[in-house]
Design a protein around this motif. Structure first.
Motif, PDB file in Angstrom:
ATOM      1  N   THR A  78      -3.138  -1.190  -0.128  1.00 21.12           N
ATOM      2  CA  THR A  78      -2.086  -1.470   0.857  1.00 21.12           C
ATOM      3  C   THR A  78      -0.815  -0.704   0.527  1.00 21.12           C
ATOM      4  N   GLU A  79      -0.408  -0.735  -0.740  1.00 26.52           N
ATOM      5  CA  GLU A  79       0.801  -0.003  -1.135  1.00 26.52           C
ATOM      6  C   GLU A  79       0.653   1.489  -0.862  1.00 26.52           C
ATOM      7  N   ALA A  80      -0.529   2.041  -1.112  1.00 26.36           N
ATOM      8  CA  ALA A  80      -0.766   3.465  -0.870  1.00 26.36           C
ATOM      9  C   ALA A  80      -0.785   3.768   0.628  1.00 26.36           C
ATOM     10  N   ILE A  81      -1.359   2.887   1.424  1.00 26.08           N
ATOM     11  CA  ILE A  81      -1.353   3.087   2.880  1.00 26.08           C
ATOM     12  C   ILE A  81       0.077   3.029   3.404  1.00 26.08           C
ATOM     13  N   ARG A  82       0.868   2.107   2.892  1.00 28.23           N
ATOM     14  CA  ARG A  82       2.265   1.998   3.328  1.00 28.23           C
ATOM     15  C   ARG A  82       3.065   3.261   2.999  1.00 28.23           C
ATOM     16  N   ALA A  83       2.629   4.025   2.024  1.00 33.06           N
ATOM     17  CA  ALA A  83       3.315   5.258   1.654  1.00 33.06           C
ATOM     18  C   ALA A  83       2.921   6.444   2.539  1.00 33.06           C
ATOM     19  N   LEU A  84       1.908   6.264   3.392  1.00 22.17           N
ATOM     20  CA  LEU A  84       1.487   7.349   4.277  1.00 22.17           C
ATOM     21  C   LEU A  84       2.572   7.599   5.324  1.00 22.17           C
ATOM     22  N   PRO A  85       2.708   8.847   5.743  1.00 19.44           N
ATOM     23  CA  PRO A  85       3.725   9.156   6.757  1.00 19.44           C
ATOM     24  C   PRO A  85       3.299   8.700   8.156  1.00 19.44           C
ATOM     25  N   GLY A  86       4.277   8.467   9.002  1.00 17.81           N
ATOM     26  CA  GLY A  86       4.028   8.179  10.411  1.00 17.81           C
ATOM     27  C   GLY A  86       3.332   6.865  10.671  1.00 17.81           C
ATOM     28  N   ALA A  87       2.612   6.828  11.794  1.00 20.14           N
ATOM     29  CA  ALA A  87       1.960   5.601  12.260  1.00 20.14           C
ATOM     30  C   ALA A  87       0.896   5.107  11.293  1.00 20.14           C
ATOM     31  N   ARG A  88       0.248   6.005  10.589  1.00 21.77           N
ATOM     32  CA  ARG A  88      -0.810   5.578   9.660  1.00 21.77           C
ATOM     33  C   ARG A  88      -0.259   4.696   8.544  1.00 21.77           C
ATOM     34  N   GLY A  89       0.965   4.895   8.165  1.00 18.25           N
ATOM     35  CA  GLY A  89       1.579   4.070   7.134  1.00 18.25           C
ATOM     36  C   GLY A  89       2.099   2.737   7.654  1.00 18.25           C
ATOM     37  N   LYS A  90       2.084   2.571   8.971  1.00 19.30           N
ATOM     38  CA  LYS A  90       2.600   1.344   9.582  1.00 19.30           C
ATOM     39  C   LYS A  90       1.505   0.458  10.177  1.00 19.30           C
ATOM     40  N   VAL A  91       0.242   0.847  10.005  1.00 20.90           N
ATOM     41  CA  VAL A  91      -0.865   0.075  10.556  1.00 20.90           C
ATOM     42  C   VAL A  91      -0.808  -1.371  10.045  1.00 20.90           C
ATOM     43  N   PRO A  92      -0.996  -2.365  10.923  1.00 23.00           N
ATOM     44  CA  PRO A  92      -1.025  -3.752  10.440  1.00 23.00           C
ATOM     45  C   PRO A  92      -2.187  -3.951   9.466  1.00 23.00           C
ATOM     46  N   ILE A  93      -1.906  -4.648   8.367  1.00 19.09           N
ATOM     47  CA  ILE A  93      -2.915  -4.937   7.349  1.00 19.09           C
ATOM     48  C   ILE A  93      -2.942  -6.450   7.133  1.00 19.09           C
ATOM     49  N   VAL A  94      -4.137  -7.022   7.245  1.00 20.05           N
ATOM     50  CA  VAL A  94      -4.316  -8.461   7.058  1.00 20.05           C
ATOM     51  C   VAL A  94      -5.249  -8.675   5.879  1.00 20.05           C
ATOM     52  N   ALA A  95      -4.792  -9.443   4.908  1.00 23.43           N
ATOM     53  CA  ALA A  95      -5.621  -9.788   3.752  1.00 23.43           C
ATOM     54  C   ALA A  95      -6.707 -10.767   4.181  1.00 23.43           C
ATOM     55  N   CYS A  96      -7.918 -10.555   3.682  1.00 22.20           N
ATOM     56  CA  CYS A  96      -9.045 -11.473   3.880  1.00 22.20           C
ATOM     57  C   CYS A  96      -9.557 -11.791   2.491  1.00 22.20           C
ATOM     58  N   THR A  97      -9.217 -12.966   1.998  1.00 26.80           N
ATOM     59  CA  THR A  97      -9.477 -13.270   0.597  1.00 26.80           C
ATOM     60  C   THR A  97      -9.647 -14.759   0.360  1.00 26.80           C
ATOM     61  N   ALA A  98     -10.302 -15.084  -0.723  1.00 27.98           N
ATOM     62  CA  ALA A  98     -10.407 -16.486  -1.128  1.00 27.98           C
ATOM     63  C   ALA A  98      -9.119 -16.957  -1.806  1.00 27.98           C
ATOM     64  N   ASN A  99      -8.238 -16.035  -2.146  1.00 24.50           N
ATOM     65  CA  ASN A  99      -6.962 -16.378  -2.780  1.00 24.50           C
ATOM     66  C   ASN A  99      -6.028 -16.944  -1.720  1.00 24.50           C
ATOM     67  N   ALA A 100      -5.830 -18.266  -1.728  1.00 27.33           N
ATOM     68  CA  ALA A 100      -5.116 -18.909  -0.631  1.00 27.33           C
ATOM     69  C   ALA A 100      -3.877 -19.691  -1.042  1.00 27.33           C
ATOM     70  N   PHE A 101      -3.487 -19.605  -2.292  1.00 32.51           N
ATOM     71  CA  PHE A 101      -2.277 -20.315  -2.716  1.00 32.51           C
ATOM     72  C   PHE A 101      -1.033 -19.582  -2.214  1.00 32.51           C
ATOM     73  N   ALA A 102       0.085 -20.287  -2.159  1.00 34.26           N
ATOM     74  CA  ALA A 102       1.330 -19.701  -1.659  1.00 34.26           C
ATOM     75  C   ALA A 102       1.702 -18.445  -2.447  1.00 34.26           C
ATOM     76  N   ASP A 103       1.485 -18.443  -3.760  1.00 37.33           N
ATOM     77  CA  ASP A 103       1.790 -17.258  -4.570  1.00 37.33           C
ATOM     78  C   ASP A 103       0.915 -16.075  -4.169  1.00 37.33           C
TER      79      ASP A 103
END
Length: 160
Positions: free
Chosen positions: A84-109
């Motif tokens: 995600t951090e690397a995608i966010r560093a991409l230039p233009g629209a590709r770096g702004k694509v919405p990213i949704v985590a899908c994980t068993a890690n569900a605590f507030a932290d």
């Protein structure tokens, strides 16, 4: 892994739940989880590409335009946070694509760590088809939810 399909029924003759031409990248290393998510997205009428680890997800995001990325967190090569951090560093629209985590890690932290890495949303596994549809509607850009044929393809310059 348990996913409940019973909470949302899609008849074979029904129109897709997501009306547009949404293109989603599924980054998931577990074959069973990947198959379940792809099946759910297919039932929702979403076009998908697959990455089996974070490095593949980054490579795909560098090459192609996606309307959304569903990102597992614990993958080989590069985990979901790093991808995600690397995608966010991409230039233009590709770096702004919405990213949704899908994980068993569900605590507030866990959710806070996903947000800090640049993710836009979080879905705790197991999730239901209805939850996935709601997340897609929440995070997909308007053009991806438009009636089929109603949107022109994104300009090539947007991906630069």
């Amino acid at each position: 892994m348990y996913f409940d399909f019973d909470s949302y029924v899609v008849r074979p003759d029904a129109k897709p739940v997501i009306e547009g031409h949404a293109r989603v990248l599924v980054a998931e290393d577990n074959e069973t989880n990947r198959a379940v998510v792809l099946s759910m997205l297919d039932r929702l009428g979403v076009d998908c590409a697959v990455a089996e680890d974070g490095k593949q997800a980054l490579d795909a995001a560098m090459r192609e335009d996606f309307d959304l990325v569903l990102m597992d967190l614990h993958m080989p090569e590069l985990d979901g946070y790093g991808a995600t951090e690397a995608i966010r560093a991409l230039p233009g629209a590709r770096g702004k694509v919405p990213i949704v985590a899908c994980t068993a890690n569900a605590f507030a932290d866990d959710v806070a760590r996903c947000r800090a890495a640049g993710m836009d949303g979080h879905m705790a596994k197991p999730f239901r088809l209805r939850q996935l549809a709601e997340e897609l509607r929440k995070h997909l850009p308007e053009h991806a939810l438009a009636e089929p044929g109603a949107r022109p393809p994104p300009p090539a310059s947007a991906a630069q």
